[in-house]
Design an enzyme around this catalytic site. Structure first.
Site, PDB file in Angstrom:
ATOM      1  N   LEU A 105       0.882  -1.158   0.000  1.00 55.04           N
ATOM      2  CA  LEU A 105       0.000   0.000   0.000  1.00 55.04           C
ATOM      3  C   LEU A 105       0.925   1.215   0.000  1.00 55.04           C
ATOM      4  O   LEU A 105       1.975   1.194   0.668  1.00 55.04           O
ATOM      5  CB  LEU A 105      -0.881   0.025   1.258  1.00 55.04           C
ATOM      6  CG  LEU A 105      -2.014  -1.013   1.342  1.00 55.04           C
ATOM      7  CD1 LEU A 105      -2.748  -0.887   2.672  1.00 55.04           C
ATOM      8  CD2 LEU A 105      -2.982  -0.887   0.181  1.00 55.04           C
ATOM      9  N   ASP A 106       0.547   2.257  -0.724  1.00 52.99           N
ATOM     10  CA  ASP A 106       1.376   3.467  -0.749  1.00 52.99           C
ATOM     11  C   ASP A 106       1.531   4.032   0.658  1.00 52.99           C
ATOM     12  O   ASP A 106       0.693   3.771   1.537  1.00 52.99           O
ATOM     13  CB  ASP A 106       0.724   4.536  -1.634  1.00 52.99           C
ATOM     14  CG  ASP A 106       0.622   4.094  -3.085  1.00 52.99           C
ATOM     15  OD1 ASP A 106       1.422   3.246  -3.503  1.00 52.99           O
ATOM     16  OD2 ASP A 106      -0.276   4.609  -3.783  1.00 52.99           O
ATOM     17  N   LYS A 107       2.551   4.848   0.822  1.00 51.50           N
ATOM     18  CA  LYS A 107       2.805   5.431   2.148  1.00 51.50           C
ATOM     19  C   LYS A 107       1.563   6.168   2.672  1.00 51.50           C
ATOM     20  O   LYS A 107       1.207   6.059   3.850  1.00 51.50           O
ATOM     21  CB  LYS A 107       3.999   6.390   2.062  1.00 51.50           C
ATOM     22  CG  LYS A 107       4.391   6.988   3.375  1.00 51.50           C
ATOM     23  CD  LYS A 107       5.624   7.855   3.255  1.00 51.50           C
ATOM     24  CE  LYS A 107       5.874   8.574   4.566  1.00 51.50           C
ATOM     25  NZ  LYS A 107       6.937   9.572   4.451  1.00 51.50           N
ATOM     26  N   HIS A 187       0.447   2.196  -8.130  1.00 49.04           N
ATOM     27  CA  HIS A 187      -0.481   3.317  -7.882  1.00 49.04           C
ATOM     28  C   HIS A 187      -1.785   3.156  -8.666  1.00 49.04           C
ATOM     29  O   HIS A 187      -2.356   4.142  -9.160  1.00 49.04           O
ATOM     30  CB  HIS A 187       0.148   4.654  -8.290  1.00 49.04           C
ATOM     31  CG  HIS A 187       1.322   5.074  -7.451  1.00 49.04           C
ATOM     32  ND1 HIS A 187       1.447   4.781  -6.121  1.00 49.04           N
ATOM     33  CD2 HIS A 187       2.441   5.772  -7.780  1.00 49.04           C
ATOM     34  CE1 HIS A 187       2.585   5.284  -5.661  1.00 49.04           C
ATOM     35  NE2 HIS A 187       3.215   5.874  -6.648  1.00 49.04           N
ATOM     36  N   LYS A 190      -5.107   5.166  -7.744  1.00 51.08           N
ATOM     37  CA  LYS A 190      -4.891   6.618  -7.896  1.00 51.08           C
ATOM     38  C   LYS A 190      -4.800   6.980  -9.378  1.00 51.08           C
ATOM     39  O   LYS A 190      -5.372   7.978  -9.820  1.00 51.08           O
ATOM     40  CB  LYS A 190      -3.593   7.026  -7.199  1.00 51.08           C
ATOM     41  CG  LYS A 190      -3.690   6.982  -5.687  1.00 51.08           C
ATOM     42  CD  LYS A 190      -2.359   7.369  -5.090  1.00 51.08           C
ATOM     43  CE  LYS A 190      -2.368   7.199  -3.590  1.00 51.08           C
ATOM     44  NZ  LYS A 190      -1.013   7.152  -3.032  1.00 51.08           N
TER      45      LYS A 190
END
Ligand code: URA
Length: 239
Positions: A105-107, A187, A190
């Site tokens: 998971l992205d930061k 990503h 997004k």
């Protein structure tokens, strides 16, 4: 099941460092089938032996599976020289188990993150062939339209030419939507929403397969997966 050393048996349960465990065995605190074994290298069959530490029965597990409610602001990595990682959130017992995050998971993304020490499990779950659905809640700028829902369903082609599989998009309120994807491109969510002119402001993963994030965990909270949870992950098909 193949025989394993007594110190490895205890180490697989995250009960201490190899050095600590050897010491504990030598002191006679571990019994196997009622007898204190004082040699760490002594082998046993984890499925057939009854092992106790200080009189309390132990239950052997070769592999470990956990879910975390990953907080935003923490890296999905096992270590980093400068930034806090999800493994930094674990207590020492869990840290000794050799857990790693399943996927990324992205930061700035929060929510359901799985951790395991089972490479095959991770591989199976992450394989594009698995087709396991992941559900995300997204807060976005603007409001996705019915055409966007349709474009997601048909399969988007991102600005750089990346083709995405058919995905779900559901509007649940002003600037709020649910996205379901069956792959895990960089990503991805997004980029999908940005490609429709509705960039993501906040993203949270709620579900993998039929396994929902445990709402009782809270940011950084972690718990072991049950047999039922594991089954839910693969919609009852694999495991
Ligand atoms: N898609 C994204 O864009 N980010 C994540 O962290 C997960 C899915």
């Amino acid at each position: 099941m193949p025989l394993i050393r007594l110190d490895k048996y205890l180490a697989d349960l995250g009960l201490g460092s190899r050095k600590e465990l050897k010491e504990l065995i030598r002191r006679g605190r571990v019994t196997v089938d009622g007898t204190a074994l004082r040699r760490p290298e002594q082998k046993l069959d984890p499925e057939k032996s009854s092992v106790c530490l200080d009189g309390a029965a132990l239950h052997y597990q070769k592999h470990h599976y956990y879910m975390m409610d990953k907080p935003a602001g923490v890296l999905t990595a096992t270590e980093d020289a400068r930034q806090k990682t999800v493994l930094d959130l674990l207590d020492p017992r869990l840290r000794r188990m050799g857990l790693f995050p399943v996927g990324r998971l992205d930061k700035d993304t929060s929510g359901l993150l799985l951790l395991t020490d089972d490479g095959d499990f991770a591989h199976r779950l992450l394989s594009p062939k698995s087709g396991v659905e992941k559900l995300y809640y997204a807060r976005v700028e603007g409001n996705p339209s019915a055409e966007d829902v349709d474009a997601f369903r048909r399969g988007l082609v991102l600005r750089d030419g990346t083709a995405c599989r058919s995905a779900g998009l559901e509007l649940i309120g002003p600037g709020e939507c649910l996205v379901t994807v069956t792959e895990g491109k960089y990503h991805q969510v997004k980029r999908m929403l940005a490609s429709r002119g509705t960039p993501v402001l906040a993203l949270r993963r709620l579900k993998i397969g039929r396994l929902e994030l445990d709402g009782a965990l809270g940011p950084g909270g972690i718990r072991a997966l049950t047999e039922e949870d594991l089954c839910r992950l693969f919609n009852g098909n694999i495991m």
